[in-house]
Motif scaffolding. Structure first.
Motif, short mmCIF file in Angstrom:
data_model
loop_
_atom_site.label_atom_id
_atom_site.label_comp_id
_atom_site.label_asym_id
_atom_site.label_seq_id
_atom_site.Cartn_x
_atom_site.Cartn_y
_atom_site.Cartn_z
N GLY A 126 0.83 -1.20 0.00
CA GLY A 126 0.00 0.00 0.00
C GLY A 126 0.86 1.25 0.00
N VAL A 127 0.32 2.33 0.49
CA VAL A 127 0.99 3.63 0.50
C VAL A 127 1.55 3.88 1.89
CG1 VAL A 127 0.66 6.10 0.11
CG2 VAL A 127 -0.65 4.45 -1.22
N THR A 128 2.79 4.36 1.95
CA THR A 128 3.40 4.66 3.24
C THR A 128 2.96 6.05 3.70
OG1 THR A 128 5.36 5.68 2.28
CG2 THR A 128 5.44 3.29 2.65
N MET A 129 3.09 6.31 4.98
CA MET A 129 2.72 7.61 5.54
C MET A 129 3.58 8.71 4.92
SD MET A 129 0.56 8.94 7.35
CE MET A 129 -0.09 8.88 8.95
N HIS A 130 4.85 8.41 4.67
CA HIS A 130 5.75 9.39 4.05
C HIS A 130 5.25 9.79 2.65
CE1 HIS A 130 9.43 11.48 3.06
NE2 HIS A 130 9.57 10.73 1.98
N GLU A 131 4.79 8.83 1.87
CA GLU A 131 4.26 9.12 0.54
C GLU A 131 2.99 9.96 0.62
OE1 GLU A 131 5.79 5.18 -1.91
OE2 GLU A 131 3.93 5.08 -0.77
N LEU A 132 2.15 9.72 1.62
CA LEU A 132 0.93 10.51 1.78
C LEU A 132 1.26 11.96 2.15
CD1 LEU A 132 -1.45 8.08 3.68
CD2 LEU A 132 -1.71 8.92 1.36
#
Length: 183
Positions: A126-132
């Motif tokens: 999925g998407v990491t917090m850093h990418e968000l």
């Protein structure tokens, strides 16, 4: 006695009563508690019962072992009522008389899957917090938006068809001249 109860739909009620010592959980049949689900590794984890304590040890599984959403790296204690997640399968530790444990009602038996899975299905992270936090990302405009896919199979199929056709033509001509009456 403590037991592990599967919570996932389709496997709901499948359980395993823990005994003192080591119990293995995994996708293949040689485990003590086999769960034939693609997101579980063939030998996913070990459950060690040491007196009153239940310890979970990940066996370098593909999709990881989690207790209440936190991934474990080595050995971690599992408390009654906590949820153990192996891949996409959630399992609760139930101990009679312990808080948060479900009542000791008999669970219906669930038949295992008929066809064993050959390999572990990797779950996307999925998407990491850093990418968000970085916000929306654009795409590289120097490369074309649409790229042509190459499919060599069609080319090989056409070449094979032409070769077979030429072999038939040569064979036909050979037979024609062999069977043609001589004048």
């Amino acid at each position: 006695m403590a037991k592990l109860v599967v919570l996932n739909e389709g496997l709901t009620g499948k359980s395993y009563e823990l005994k003192a010592g080591k119990t293995t959980i995994g996708r293949v049949e040689d485990n003590d508690f086999p769960l034939p689900v693609g997101s579980i590794s063939s030998h996913h984890c070990e459950v060690l019962v040491q007196g009153e304590e239940v310890v979970i040890k990940d066996l370098n599984s593909t999709n990881g072992t989690f207790i209440n959403g936190q991934q474990i790296n080595k050995e971690t204690a599992l408390k009654p009522g906590q949820t153990l997640r192996l891949g996409q399968v959630e399992i609760r530790l139930e101990v009679p008389g312990a808080p948060n444990a479900a009542p000791g009602a008999a669970s219906p038996a669930v038949e295992p899957m008929k066809k064993p899975l050959a390999s572990t299905m990797v779950i996307s992270k999925g998407v990491t917090m850093h990418e968000l936090e970085q916000g929306p990302q654009g795409f590289d405009k120097t490369k074309g938006v649409f790229t042509k896919k190459t499919n060599k199979t069609n080319l090989y199929f056409i070449i094979g068809g032409v070769v077979v056709f030429l072999v038939f033509v040569v064979l036909f001509l050979y037979l024609w001249f062999q069977l043609k009456p001589k004048s």
